[in-house]
Design an enzyme around this catalytic site. Structure first.
Site, PDB file in Angstrom:
ATOM      1  N   THR A 125       0.821  -1.206   0.000  1.00  0.00           N
ATOM      2  CA  THR A 125       0.000   0.000   0.000  1.00  0.00           C
ATOM      3  C   THR A 125       0.861   1.266   0.000  1.00  0.00           C
ATOM      4  O   THR A 125       1.991   1.254   0.515  1.00  0.00           O
ATOM      5  CB  THR A 125      -0.909   0.008   1.251  1.00  0.00           C
ATOM      6  OG1 THR A 125      -1.476   1.307   1.421  1.00  0.00           O
ATOM      7  CG2 THR A 125      -0.134  -0.325   2.524  1.00  0.00           C
ATOM      8  N   ASP A 126       0.298   2.349  -0.527  1.00  0.00           N
ATOM      9  CA  ASP A 126       1.009   3.636  -0.483  1.00  0.00           C
ATOM     10  C   ASP A 126       1.156   4.145   0.948  1.00  0.00           C
ATOM     11  O   ASP A 126       1.954   5.048   1.210  1.00  0.00           O
ATOM     12  CB  ASP A 126       0.304   4.681  -1.365  1.00  0.00           C
ATOM     13  CG  ASP A 126      -1.127   4.993  -0.949  1.00  0.00           C
ATOM     14  OD1 ASP A 126      -1.642   4.353  -0.006  1.00  0.00           O
ATOM     15  OD2 ASP A 126      -1.740   5.884  -1.572  1.00  0.00           O
ATOM     16  N   GLU A 127       0.376   3.564   1.884  1.00  0.00           N
ATOM     17  CA  GLU A 127       0.441   4.053   3.268  1.00  0.00           C
ATOM     18  C   GLU A 127       1.792   3.791   3.916  1.00  0.00           C
ATOM     19  O   GLU A 127       2.102   4.368   4.960  1.00  0.00           O
ATOM     20  CB  GLU A 127      -0.685   3.444   4.109  1.00  0.00           C
ATOM     21  CG  GLU A 127      -2.045   3.909   3.656  1.00  0.00           C
ATOM     22  CD  GLU A 127      -3.138   3.743   4.697  1.00  0.00           C
ATOM     23  OE1 GLU A 127      -2.839   3.572   5.884  1.00  0.00           O
ATOM     24  OE2 GLU A 127      -4.313   3.787   4.298  1.00  0.00           O
ATOM     25  N   TYR A 153      -1.618  -0.320  11.226  1.00  0.00           N
ATOM     26  CA  TYR A 153      -1.858  -0.995   9.938  1.00  0.00           C
ATOM     27  C   TYR A 153      -0.690  -0.753   8.982  1.00  0.00           C
ATOM     28  O   TYR A 153      -0.088  -1.687   8.449  1.00  0.00           O
ATOM     29  CB  TYR A 153      -3.168  -0.508   9.305  1.00  0.00           C
ATOM     30  CG  TYR A 153      -3.252  -0.804   7.819  1.00  0.00           C
ATOM     31  CD1 TYR A 153      -3.422  -2.109   7.370  1.00  0.00           C
ATOM     32  CD2 TYR A 153      -3.126   0.213   6.869  1.00  0.00           C
ATOM     33  CE1 TYR A 153      -3.466  -2.392   6.003  1.00  0.00           C
ATOM     34  CE2 TYR A 153      -3.172  -0.057   5.509  1.00  0.00           C
ATOM     35  CZ  TYR A 153      -3.340  -1.360   5.080  1.00  0.00           C
ATOM     36  OH  TYR A 153      -3.376  -1.645   3.736  1.00  0.00           O
ATOM     37  N   LYS A 157       2.174  -3.341   7.356  1.00  0.00           N
ATOM     38  CA  LYS A 157       2.380  -3.549   5.915  1.00  0.00           C
ATOM     39  C   LYS A 157       3.831  -3.219   5.540  1.00  0.00           C
ATOM     40  O   LYS A 157       4.440  -3.887   4.706  1.00  0.00           O
ATOM     41  CB  LYS A 157       1.423  -2.667   5.100  1.00  0.00           C
ATOM     42  CG  LYS A 157      -0.052  -3.019   5.228  1.00  0.00           C
ATOM     43  CD  LYS A 157      -0.404  -4.380   4.639  1.00  0.00           C
ATOM     44  CE  LYS A 157      -0.324  -4.418   3.139  1.00  0.00           C
ATOM     45  NZ  LYS A 157      -0.801  -5.736   2.609  1.00  0.00           N
TER      46      LYS A 157
HETATM   47  P1  NAD Z   1     -10.248  -6.624   2.654  1.00  0.00           P
HETATM   48  O1  NAD Z   1     -10.193  -6.327   4.114  1.00  0.00           O
HETATM   49  O2  NAD Z   1     -11.464  -6.269   1.884  1.00  0.00           O
HETATM   50  O3  NAD Z   1      -9.978  -8.177   2.407  1.00  0.00           O
HETATM   51  C1  NAD Z   1      -9.009  -8.896   3.109  1.00  0.00           C
HETATM   52  C2  NAD Z   1      -9.242 -10.381   2.844  1.00  0.00           C
HETATM   53  O4  NAD Z   1      -8.193 -11.103   3.506  1.00  0.00           O
HETATM   54  C3  NAD Z   1     -10.562 -10.908   3.411  1.00  0.00           C
HETATM   55  O5  NAD Z   1     -11.175 -11.759   2.496  1.00  0.00           O
HETATM   56  C4  NAD Z   1     -10.139 -11.677   4.659  1.00  0.00           C
HETATM   57  O6  NAD Z   1     -11.006 -12.752   4.982  1.00  0.00           O
HETATM   58  C5  NAD Z   1      -8.765 -12.172   4.247  1.00  0.00           C
HETATM   59  N1  NAD Z   1      -7.897 -12.451   5.386  1.00  0.00           N
HETATM   60  C6  NAD Z   1      -7.667 -11.645   6.458  1.00  0.00           C
HETATM   61  N2  NAD Z   1      -6.836 -12.265   7.316  1.00  0.00           N
HETATM   62  C7  NAD Z   1      -6.505 -13.461   6.761  1.00  0.00           C
HETATM   63  C8  NAD Z   1      -5.674 -14.530   7.173  1.00  0.00           C
HETATM   64  N3  NAD Z   1      -5.002 -14.484   8.330  1.00  0.00           N
HETATM   65  N4  NAD Z   1      -5.568 -15.600   6.359  1.00  0.00           N
HETATM   66  C9  NAD Z   1      -6.240 -15.657   5.186  1.00  0.00           C
HETATM   67  N5  NAD Z   1      -7.069 -14.687   4.774  1.00  0.00           N
HETATM   68  C10 NAD Z   1      -7.189 -13.597   5.544  1.00  0.00           C
HETATM   69  O7  NAD Z   1      -8.949  -5.925   2.043  1.00  0.00           O
HETATM   70  P2  NAD Z   1      -8.753  -5.191   0.644  1.00  0.00           P
HETATM   71  O8  NAD Z   1      -9.162  -3.776   0.775  1.00  0.00           O
HETATM   72  O9  NAD Z   1      -9.286  -6.038  -0.428  1.00  0.00           O
HETATM   73  O10 NAD Z   1      -7.142  -5.185   0.574  1.00  0.00           O
HETATM   74  C11 NAD Z   1      -6.458  -6.314   0.039  1.00  0.00           C
HETATM   75  C12 NAD Z   1      -4.966  -6.040   0.106  1.00  0.00           C
HETATM   76  O11 NAD Z   1      -4.658  -4.863  -0.630  1.00  0.00           O
HETATM   77  C13 NAD Z   1      -4.444  -5.801   1.514  1.00  0.00           C
HETATM   78  O12 NAD Z   1      -3.186  -6.414   1.628  1.00  0.00           O
HETATM   79  C14 NAD Z   1      -4.307  -4.288   1.606  1.00  0.00           C
HETATM   80  O13 NAD Z   1      -3.280  -3.938   2.495  1.00  0.00           O
HETATM   81  C15 NAD Z   1      -3.953  -3.945   0.178  1.00  0.00           C
HETATM   82  N6  NAD Z   1      -4.352  -2.612  -0.306  1.00  0.00           N
HETATM   83  C16 NAD Z   1      -5.642  -2.184  -0.164  1.00  0.00           C
HETATM   84  C17 NAD Z   1      -6.012  -0.947  -0.710  1.00  0.00           C
HETATM   85  C18 NAD Z   1      -7.437  -0.443  -0.609  1.00  0.00           C
HETATM   86  O14 NAD Z   1      -7.700   0.691  -0.986  1.00  0.00           O
HETATM   87  N7  NAD Z   1      -8.407  -1.235  -0.132  1.00  0.00           N
HETATM   88  C19 NAD Z   1      -5.073  -0.168  -1.369  1.00  0.00           C
HETATM   89  C20 NAD Z   1      -3.755  -0.634  -1.473  1.00  0.00           C
HETATM   90  C21 NAD Z   1      -3.425  -1.859  -0.946  1.00  0.00           C
HETATM   91  O1  DAU Z   2      -4.085   4.123   0.586  1.00  0.00           O
HETATM   92  C1  DAU Z   2      -4.344   2.766   0.576  1.00  0.00           C
HETATM   93  C2  DAU Z   2      -5.152   2.382   1.799  1.00  0.00           C
HETATM   94  O2  DAU Z   2      -6.457   2.899   1.602  1.00  0.00           O
HETATM   95  C3  DAU Z   2      -5.195   0.877   2.034  1.00  0.00           C
HETATM   96  O3  DAU Z   2      -3.893   0.437   2.333  1.00  0.00           O
HETATM   97  C4  DAU Z   2      -6.136   0.542   3.192  1.00  0.00           C
HETATM   98  O4  DAU Z   2      -6.247  -0.870   3.321  1.00  0.00           O
HETATM   99  C5  DAU Z   2      -7.500   1.112   2.866  1.00  0.00           C
HETATM  100  O5  DAU Z   2      -8.386   0.863   3.941  1.00  0.00           O
HETATM  101  C6  DAU Z   2      -7.394   2.606   2.609  1.00  0.00           C
HETATM  102  O6  DAU Z   2      -7.020   3.312   3.821  1.00  0.00           O
HETATM  103  P1  DAU Z   2      -7.695   4.719   4.215  1.00  0.00           P
HETATM  104  O7  DAU Z   2      -7.530   4.923   5.658  1.00  0.00           O
HETATM  105  O8  DAU Z   2      -7.249   5.792   3.307  1.00  0.00           O
HETATM  106  O9  DAU Z   2      -9.255   4.379   3.818  1.00  0.00           O
HETATM  107  P2  DAU Z   2     -10.634   4.673   4.585  1.00  0.00           P
HETATM  108  O10 DAU Z   2     -11.711   4.316   3.628  1.00  0.00           O
HETATM  109  O11 DAU Z   2     -10.662   4.046   5.940  1.00  0.00           O
HETATM  110  O12 DAU Z   2     -10.594   6.240   4.773  1.00  0.00           O
HETATM  111  C7  DAU Z   2     -10.445   7.108   3.659  1.00  0.00           C
HETATM  112  C8  DAU Z   2     -10.431   8.528   4.190  1.00  0.00           C
HETATM  113  O13 DAU Z   2     -11.737   8.856   4.677  1.00  0.00           O
HETATM  114  C9  DAU Z   2      -9.494   8.755   5.361  1.00  0.00           C
HETATM  115  O14 DAU Z   2      -8.936  10.050   5.263  1.00  0.00           O
HETATM  116  C10 DAU Z   2     -10.386   8.674   6.577  1.00  0.00           C
HETATM  117  C11 DAU Z   2     -11.705   9.214   6.071  1.00  0.00           C
HETATM  118  N1  DAU Z   2     -12.933   8.654   6.698  1.00  0.00           N
HETATM  119  C12 DAU Z   2     -13.059   7.304   6.736  1.00  0.00           C
HETATM  120  C13 DAU Z   2     -14.185   6.724   7.303  1.00  0.00           C
HETATM  121  C14 DAU Z   2     -14.341   5.221   7.373  1.00  0.00           C
HETATM  122  C15 DAU Z   2     -13.924   9.492   7.171  1.00  0.00           C
HETATM  123  O15 DAU Z   2     -13.798  10.729   7.107  1.00  0.00           O
HETATM  124  N2  DAU Z   2     -15.036   8.934   7.723  1.00  0.00           N
HETATM  125  C16 DAU Z   2     -15.213   7.577   7.823  1.00  0.00           C
HETATM  126  O16 DAU Z   2     -16.247   7.138   8.378  1.00  0.00           O
END
Ligand code: NAD
Ligand code: DAU
Length: 339
Positions: A125-127, A153, A157
């Site tokens: 992730t970019d985080e 988190y 990562k």
């Molecule tokens: P998500 O939370 O929607 O899905 C996570 C999945 O992993 C779920 O199906 C869960 O059951 C499974 N899981 C969790 N713990 C596990 C374990 N111990 N063993 C096997 N399976 C397990 O997450 P997402 O948003 O789809 O993100 C997927 C990946 O992409 C993550 O690694 C996250 O860090 C990365 N990522 C997410 C974003 C985003 O915007 N959502 C952006 C960049 C990177």
């Molecule tokens: O940048 C990549 C990341 O993006 C991934 O690595 C993470 O897995 C994914 O969850 C996401 O992280 P963020 O923290 O950016 O996403 P989130 O949707 O939780 O929040 C997006 C922005 O919105 C953040 O600035 C917090 C804000 N927010 C979020 C929630 C849930 C609110 O203002 N209100 C809310 O209720």
């Protein structure tokens, strides 16, 4: 080609399973997922009967289960999406993030070393780069930006990324890493900003914006992320990190207002609530490397992707209703009850 996709019952993982089965119909795709609160088997229903697909419920931290799956499947590649992914939950309870995101990654890579693979891909992730100031729009994250994390988190990562690079240098494991910005699209769990705001707005419930709402995220349609990982698997250079993002920075408050406008809901639903602890201000990816070296470019403009996404939630209540009426509501009450 036989590929194990971990976390394939979650948001991005499930979209990647669909993408791979469609784009490479000759590949065998094995999804390993623990089915935590964020995993949803109903998402994978459309492919359950596909002869080239297998679902296995297991924890990536469970060494015996992971090794057994490798013995059964002899995978060529592993793509690791499995993670605890929600920043707010990591602030409440960091422990499970360290277990899954760090230890689970180590177990998967140990299996790759033991049984041999041609590629281990870590979905990062970019985080891991921390955040950028709002008053320096000229700054972007490159692959050389130092790791500088803010939340449990992102720290977990980042630790996993360092471990992946260490397994490459120490053991010669053929790894790649992608660091993507915020994804949006279908099957996004309703605890995250965009689906939470859509579903709350549909119910005329308050829209809880953290702090001043001016935090910036760099949004990418999930299918574009899936295409980027597919390209890295097939054309990426072993040992390399690739940033993935589409130069689409948006303030949180502007996204929430856009959702209100699209659904015909009043902005008076917006409530500014206590800020997230350690809240990152701005993320912005420089995707030059993946464009230059692999020819990747995003295909979906935010204006189109967000409309598609909103319409998807409007027409897929059958997917999210069981989630918002179940265990997730206890979490919602805890996080937003007194905020
Ligand atoms: P998500 O939370 O929607 O899905 C996570 C999945 O992993 C779920 O199906 C869960 O059951 C499974 N899981 C969790 N713990 C596990 C374990 N111990 N063993 C096997 N399976 C397990 O997450 P997402 O948003 O789809 O993100 C997927 C990946 O992409 C993550 O690694 C996250 O860090 C990365 N990522 C997410 C974003 C985003 O915007 N959502 C952006 C960049 C990177
Ligand atoms: O940048 C990549 C990341 O993006 C991934 O690595 C993470 O897995 C994914 O969850 C996401 O992280 P963020 O923290 O950016 O996403 P989130 O949707 O939780 O929040 C997006 C922005 O919105 C953040 O600035 C917090 C804000 N927010 C979020 C929630 C849930 C609110 O203002 N209100 C809310 O209720």
């Amino acid at each position: 080609m036989n590929i194990i996709i971990t976390g394939g019952a979650g948001f991005i993982g499930s979209n990647f399973v669909f993408h791979m089965l469609q784009t490479h119909p000759e590949y065998r795709i094995v999804c390993l997922d623990k089915l935590t609160y964020a995993g949803n088997l109903s998402t994978l229903e459309p492919v359950m009967e596909n002869g080239n697909f297998r679902f296995v419920k297991a924890d990536i931290c469970d060494r015996a289960a992971v090794y057994q799956l490798f013995e059964e499947e002899h995978p060529d590649m592993v793509v690791n999406f499995a993670a605890e992914s929600h920043v707010d939950r990591s602030i409440e309870n960091p422990g499970i993030f360290l277990e899954t995101n760090i230890m689970g990654t180590a177990v998967l890579m140990d299996a790759c070393r033991k049984y041999g693979i041609t590629r281990y891909h870590q979905v990062s992730t970019d985080e891991v780069y921390g955040d950028l100031p709002l008053d320096r729009p000229d700054l972007f994250f490159t692959e050389d930006t130092p790791i500088h994390t803010s939340s449990p988190y992102s720290s977990s990562k980042a630790a996993a990324d360092l471990l992946v690079l260490a397994y490459h240098r120490t053991y010669g494991l053929p790894v790649t890493i992608s660091r993507c910005s915020n994804n949006y699209g279908p099957y996004h769990f309703p605890e995250k900003l965009i689906p939470l705001m859509i579903i709350n707005a549909l119910h005329d419930k308050p829209l809880p914006v953290y702090g001043d709402g001016l935090n910036v995220r760099d949004w990418l349609y999930v299918e574009d992320h899936c295409r980027a990982i597919d390209l890295i698997l097939h054309k990426g250079t072993v040992g390399e990190v690739y940033n993935v993002g589409g130069h689409n920075e948006m303030k949180n408050i502007d996204i929430v207002k856009l959702i209100c406008r699209t659904l015909g809901k009043p902005e008076s639903l917006i409530q500014f609530v206590t800020d997230r602890k350690g809240h990152d201000r701005r993320y912005a990816i420089d995707p030059t490397k993946i464009h230059r070296e692999l020819g990747w470019l995003p295909e979906t403009k935010f204006a189109d992707g967000i409309q598609k996404t909103i319409q998807w939630y409007v027409t897929h209540e059958d997917w999210w209703q069981p989630i918002v009426s179940g265990e997730y509501m206890a979490y919602y009450e805890k996080m937003y009850g007194n905020r």
